[in-house]
Enzyme design. Structure first.
Site, short mmCIF file in Angstrom:
data_model
loop_
_atom_site.label_atom_id
_atom_site.label_comp_id
_atom_site.label_asym_id
_atom_site.label_seq_id
_atom_site.Cartn_x
_atom_site.Cartn_y
_atom_site.Cartn_z
N SER A 14 36.67 7.72 59.26
CA SER A 14 36.03 8.57 60.28
C SER A 14 35.23 7.74 61.29
O SER A 14 34.10 8.08 61.63
CB SER A 14 35.10 9.61 59.66
OG SER A 14 35.75 10.30 58.65
N GLY A 16 36.37 6.98 64.31
CA GLY A 16 36.77 7.26 65.67
C GLY A 16 37.97 6.43 66.11
O GLY A 16 38.14 6.14 67.29
N ASP A 71 44.07 14.46 64.59
CA ASP A 71 44.10 13.42 65.63
C ASP A 71 45.17 13.71 66.68
O ASP A 71 45.01 13.34 67.84
CB ASP A 71 44.33 12.03 65.02
CG ASP A 71 43.02 11.41 64.58
OD1 ASP A 71 42.02 11.56 65.31
OD2 ASP A 71 42.97 10.81 63.49
N GLN A 193 33.59 -8.77 59.12
CA GLN A 193 34.22 -10.05 58.76
C GLN A 193 35.13 -9.87 57.54
O GLN A 193 36.25 -10.38 57.50
CB GLN A 193 33.15 -11.09 58.42
CG GLN A 193 32.24 -11.44 59.59
CD GLN A 193 31.12 -12.37 59.13
OE1 GLN A 193 31.31 -13.19 58.24
NE2 GLN A 193 29.95 -12.22 59.73
N ARG A 240 29.90 2.97 71.25
CA ARG A 240 28.64 3.56 70.83
C ARG A 240 28.82 5.06 70.62
O ARG A 240 29.65 5.69 71.27
CB ARG A 240 27.58 3.32 71.90
CG ARG A 240 26.25 3.24 71.26
CD ARG A 240 25.21 2.35 71.87
NE ARG A 240 25.41 1.70 73.12
CZ ARG A 240 24.48 1.74 74.07
NH1 ARG A 240 23.40 2.48 73.92
NH2 ARG A 240 24.64 1.04 75.16
N ALA A 242 28.74 8.76 71.16
CA ALA A 242 28.62 9.44 72.45
C ALA A 242 28.61 10.95 72.21
O ALA A 242 29.32 11.43 71.34
CB ALA A 242 29.79 9.06 73.35
N CYS A 382 44.55 34.60 65.79
CA CYS A 382 45.41 34.68 64.62
C CYS A 382 44.82 35.61 63.56
O CYS A 382 44.86 36.83 63.74
CB CYS A 382 45.69 33.28 64.07
SG CYS A 382 47.20 33.24 63.10
N HIS A 507 47.63 30.64 68.51
CA HIS A 507 46.44 29.77 68.58
C HIS A 507 46.35 29.12 69.96
O HIS A 507 46.82 27.98 70.12
CB HIS A 507 46.52 28.68 67.51
CG HIS A 507 46.40 29.18 66.12
ND1 HIS A 507 45.18 29.32 65.48
CD2 HIS A 507 47.33 29.61 65.23
CE1 HIS A 507 45.38 29.78 64.26
NE2 HIS A 507 46.67 29.97 64.09
N GLU A 509 43.96 27.74 71.26
CA GLU A 509 43.09 26.55 71.24
C GLU A 509 43.89 25.25 71.20
O GLU A 509 43.43 24.21 71.67
CB GLU A 509 42.11 26.61 70.06
CG GLU A 509 42.71 26.51 68.65
CD GLU A 509 43.11 27.86 68.05
OE1 GLU A 509 43.35 28.81 68.82
OE2 GLU A 509 43.19 27.95 66.82
#
Ligand code: GLN
Length: 537
Positions: A14, A16, A71, A193, A240, A242, A382, A507, A509
């Site tokens: 997780s 990103g 993703d 590392q 960073r 956001a 839905c 859906h 979205e």
């Protein structure tokens, strides 16, 4: 021939990686490069469709009906194209392919092994995506973290690809985490590392390291990573935390992510046109002192990722407004215990999203009743539409026992039920999935919002409005404003005379993009914003 960018992750999950891959995609696309992105997931499920949202977050659905990792949703939102089932591959799929071939005898007596049979299947999947999309650059995100046992075949495959397609045609990006030790006030690079050392042990070396950090990367940390990971300082980029996801392509662009990748791959491209992204971020950053409070009535209110695309679609719809969007989580089960006004009275709109199973259903129905009776803007997605039909049947159409056969198989009024040819289905890949056409009925809110008479929207469900009850519900005022072209399946409902009461079996979205907010979300948010404006002096 396509060039390849492989994105791996180290230290933590997780981090990103998906957003890094998407941001690179957005930058390359903004430079006119034909780019595609795919995800390799190392789990053994064939797809995430059977996984709990607690495990996996939202299941994203592609136009061609694949149930994929969330993703893919980021990829589509950032590169603004429709991806396909080929853009997502899991170990479950890879092994299913290999085992099916073995059973057919395709391996001609060979001992079937991880190398080369599994790795070849992975490479074929990657090359297929590049070929189908005719991509100049194919970005491949490998799920999980370097060092995981189950990720090894993917890492081996992307190592082999370096030789297959030539060193000059591949670029490796490693996304890691740089913790900050408060005790000594220092950024720690050791986990990075170690993670790079782990990569080297299997023959991979990053060209670019993207460091997720909470604070700005210090010059000392950058120098250390450069030294120990054998990479030039300028190839150590900072990611960073956001608050606005859509700013990340800009931040990554300023640090030269795309330029570096293009140079590595020997490609020329004009500077990216980032104006549309700047506009999105500008709208996001506008001081929005006033906010519309949108209640999201769901089952998984503790896992924000479970409704990721819904949250993003609301954000997209709110961008052009002076009024911002504040999502208020409402646990559906709580609405079964408390009077609905306790949770809903000071909201400006309610979304009831998709879901499965009977937990919290009565709470969702109570929320919808409250919206209908109090003129509170409501958008049902839905399961949200199915609950709205049940609510209307019970409280308006005189069917007090109305239900879905999903929740009560013996209900005397099955207003939502399986289609006759769907009974006896098993779990996993048996739903109505992907894009289907929906004909919009004239002179409805749906038509006003879509401004067209035919749309394609994505589905993921088994149950349908039962046609035996349609006439009765319509007589009582429920408008079926969208149906399948043969009119056999209800796709949308609405209530005229209400400020905004609309629900859909699909859906929407999944098709909302920051650069193209979805019309239904735009309409819903506008109604909620109008209500919010009334709350402010
Ligand atoms: N459980 C419902 C069905 O299977 C709704 C599914 C959903 O909301 N995605 O039809």
């Amino acid at each position: 021939m396509s060039r390849y960018v492989f994105v791996t992750g180290g230290v933590l999950s997780s981090l990103g990686k998906g957003i890094t891959a998407s941001s690179l995609g957005a930058l390359l696309k903004a430079s006119g490069v034909n780019v595609t992105i795919m995800k390799c997931d190392p789990y053994l499920n064939v797809d995430p469709g059977t996984m709990s949202p607690y495990q996996h977050g939202e299941v994203f659905v592609t136009e061609d009906g694949a149930e994929t990792d969330l993703d893919l949703g980021h990829y589509e939102r950032f590169i603004d194209v429709n991806l396909t089932k080929y853009n997502s591959v899991t170990t479950g799929q890879v092994y299913s392919t290999v085992i099916a071939k073995e059973r057919r005898g395709d391996y001609l007596g060979a001992t079937v092994q991880v190398i080369p049979h599994v790795t070849n299947t992975i490479k074929e999947a990657i090359e297929r995506v590049a070929r189908i999309n005719d991509a100049t650059v194919t970005i491949v995100e490998v799920g999980g973290t370097v060092g995981d046992i189950e990720g090894l075949p993917y890492l081996e495959a992307i190592r082999q690809m370096r030789n297959d397609v030539g060193r000059e045609n591949v670029c490796y990006i490693h996304v890691t985490y740089i913790p900050f030790s408060k005790a000594i006030g220092e950024m720690k690079t050791k986990p990075t590392q170690h993670s790079v050392r782990e990569m080297r042990a299997i023959g991979l070396a990053p060209d670019i390291i993207v460091c997720r950090t909470q604070k700005a990367l210090t010059p000392e940390a950058r120098a250390k990573i450069s030294l120990f990971c054998d990479i030039d300082k300028d190839s150590v980029l900072e990611a960073r935390d956001a608050d606005c996801l859509y700013e990340i392509p800009l931040l990554m662009g300023e640090q030269g992510l795309a330029t570096r990748v293009l140079r590595r791959l020997g490609l020329d491209a004009p500077p990216p046109d980032l104006e549309p992204w700047k506009q999105v971020v500008g709208q996001f950053r506008q001081r929005k002192a006033r906010r519309a409070r949108i209640g999201l009535v769901g089952k998984y209110v503790k896992v924000a990722d479970a409704y990721l695309s819904v949250l993003e679609a609301l954000t997209h719809a709110s961008l052009p407004h002076e009024i911002g969007c504040e999502v208020v989580w409402v646990a559906a089960e709580q609405l079964e215990k408390d009077p609905p006004e306790k949770h809903l009275a000071d909201l400006d709109g309610v979304v009831v999203p998709g879901g499965f199973g009977d937990r919290g259903i009565e709470g969702k129905i109570a929320a919808i009743r409250f919206c209908r009776e109090h003129g509170l803007p409501f958008l049902g997605l839905c399961l949200g539409m199915q609950c709205a039909v049940i609510e209307f049947a019970r409280h308006v159409a005189g069917l007090p026992e109305a239900n879905s056969t999903e929740f009560d198989p013996a209900t005397p009024a099955p207003v939502i039920s399986l289609l006759p040819d769907q009974t006896g289905v098993v779990k996993g890949g048996t739903m109505r999935l992907g894009a289907y056409p929906c004909r919009i009925v004239e002179k409805t809110l749906a038509e006003r919002l879509y401004k067209t008479s035919l749309v394609y929207e994505r589905h993921r469900h088994r149950y349908e409005v039962n046609n035996e009850f349609r006439a009765r519900l319509a007589r009582k005022g429920l408008v079926f404003s969208g149906t399948s072209p043969d009119q056999q399946l209800v796709e949308m409902i609405e209530l005229p005379g209400h400020p905004f009461f609309l629900a859909c079996q699909f859906h929407p979205e999944f098709k909302s993009r920051p650069l193209h907010p979805h019309p239904l979300f735009l309409g819903f948010f506008e109604a909620a914003a109008a209500r919010a404006a009334g709350r402010y002096p």
